[in-house]
Design a protein around this motif. Structure first.
Motif, PDB file in Angstrom:
ATOM      1  N   HIS A   1      59.009  32.460  -0.066  1.00  0.00           N
ATOM      2  CA  HIS A   1      58.265  33.533  -0.734  1.00  0.00           C
ATOM      3  C   HIS A   1      59.155  34.758  -0.931  1.00  0.00           C
TER       4      HIS A   1
ATOM      5  N   ALA B   1      56.594  24.704   9.008  1.00  0.00           N
ATOM      6  CA  ALA B   1      56.388  24.841   7.565  1.00  0.00           C
ATOM      7  C   ALA B   1      55.968  26.242   7.128  1.00  0.00           C
TER       8      ALA B   1
ATOM      9  N   ASP C   1      57.955  28.454   4.357  1.00  0.00           N
ATOM     10  CA  ASP C   1      57.252  28.968   3.177  1.00  0.00           C
ATOM     11  C   ASP C   1      57.431  30.483   3.043  1.00  0.00           C
TER      12      ASP C   1
END
Length: 342
Positions: free
Chosen positions: A307, A299, A303
């Motif tokens: 971003h 994860a 992420d």
């Protein structure tokens, strides 16, 4: 249809795909399935090489910098994100010793060189430099509008990098050469550099660091085009031959496991991949690089890609927005966990 060939490509940077290729693991795992691997980036045909940047070829996979595959996905290219590698690397804003710039705060009111390549493919080096600038300024709270951004025009397309007498029989041109030249000519006061190529260019012109942040403890500072890097496959390969995608991931994981037990050989292989010296690899990637060539879909890595995708969207590098979560394909990992590789 009987599949006999798969296209593949990788960036000339530390990746477990590059290591797997040099170790013979990729060729072995696909030859066992009756598949021949053909390199995209080494093709003499520039229209084939273009798929390294826009992911147009069916039956292909790519591992490397994340700007081109993110842009391709934003254009509607039907690809799948099947793995992510985070290998930290040297990132810095550099200047000349005579500039008077000694800190990030000293950049206020000065000229920062931003490369601009010709149209045709996404300008990944421009995106990289801008993210580096944003990260550096955030460390001292310097506002972006306090810096004058100056375009450094690069006349030649990156697709032509394997052609021309100026290569002197080398495969690639010196990274950051145009930005370094602009710095030497006094057209800009500071530039962004990264990786082994960035260290080589900065060393060659006698530049000094304003700030280094490639190993900063905050991952959002380190996130850039090469941190992390992504493994993507086209939809047809993912949907019609998930067994081959599972084989690919398994071979990459074998290479990563080998690297952990062979630090010196891994540095040597990375140097060969990057066209650098082992000393440059050690300086750019650190002494623990052999422990950071893994592949996963954890994860925090997803992420990080989300971003950076948002950064590219906000700065106008994407054709449209999309969900990174929807881009991720966990199926080959589930297949591996079930031991259904063949």
């Amino acid at each position: 249809m009987t599949l006999s060939q798969i296209w593949y490509t990788r960036c000339p940077v530390p990746t477990p795909v590059g290591l797997a290729a040099q170790l013979g693991l990729l060729e072995k795992t696909f030859s066992e399935a009756g598949i021949t691997l053909t390199s995209i980036i080494d093709s003499p045909d520039s229209t084939i090489r273009q798929s390294h940047f826009n992911h147009t070829l069916e039956w292909s996979f790519r591992h490397g910098g994340n700007v081109p595959p993110i842009r391709a996905r934003s254009e509607g290219r039907q690809t799948r994100l099947v793995g992510i590698t985070w290998t930290d690397e040297f990132q810095a804003i550099v200047t000349l010793p005579t500039s008077g710039i000694r800190s990030v705060r000293d950049l206020a009111g000065r000229r920062f060189g931003v490369p601009r390549r010709p149209d045709g493919i996404v300008d990944f080096m421009r995106a990289t430099a801008l993210k580096g600038l944003v990260s550096a300024l955030s460390l001292e709270g310097v506002p972006l509008d306090a810096i004058e951004r100056v375009d450094v025009e690069i006349a030649q397309s990156v697709l032509a990098d394997q052609e021309g007498q100026s290569l002197f029989r080398l495969k690639r041109r010196q990274a950051f050469a145009e930005e370094a030249a602009a710095l030497l000519r006094g057209e800009v006061d500071a530039i962004f550099v990264k990786g082994t190529g960035g260290i080589a260019a900065a060393n060659f012109i006698g530049a000094v660091p304003v700030v280094e942040f490639g190993f900063h403890p905050d991952p959002k500072i380190r996130i850039n085009s090469g941190s992390p890097r992504v493994l993507t496959v086209d939809r047809r390969l993912a949907d019609e031959r998930p067994d081959l995608v599972a084989r690919l991931i398994d071979a990459i994981r074998q290479a990563a496991a080998w690297a952990e037990g062979h630090p010196e050989e891994t540095r040597r292989f990375i140097a060969r991949e990057a066209g650098a010296t082992e000393e440059q690899v050690l300086a750019a990637n650190g002494p623990e690089v052999h422990r950071h060539l893994g592949l996963s879909l954890e994860a925090p890595l997803i992420d990080a890609i989300a971003h950076y995708k948002d950064f590219l969207r906000d700065w106008g590098f994407l054709a449209g927005d999309f969900s990174v979560a929807d881009w991720v394909d966990h199926r080959p990992w589930a297949r591996l966990e079930g031991k259904a590789v063949a």
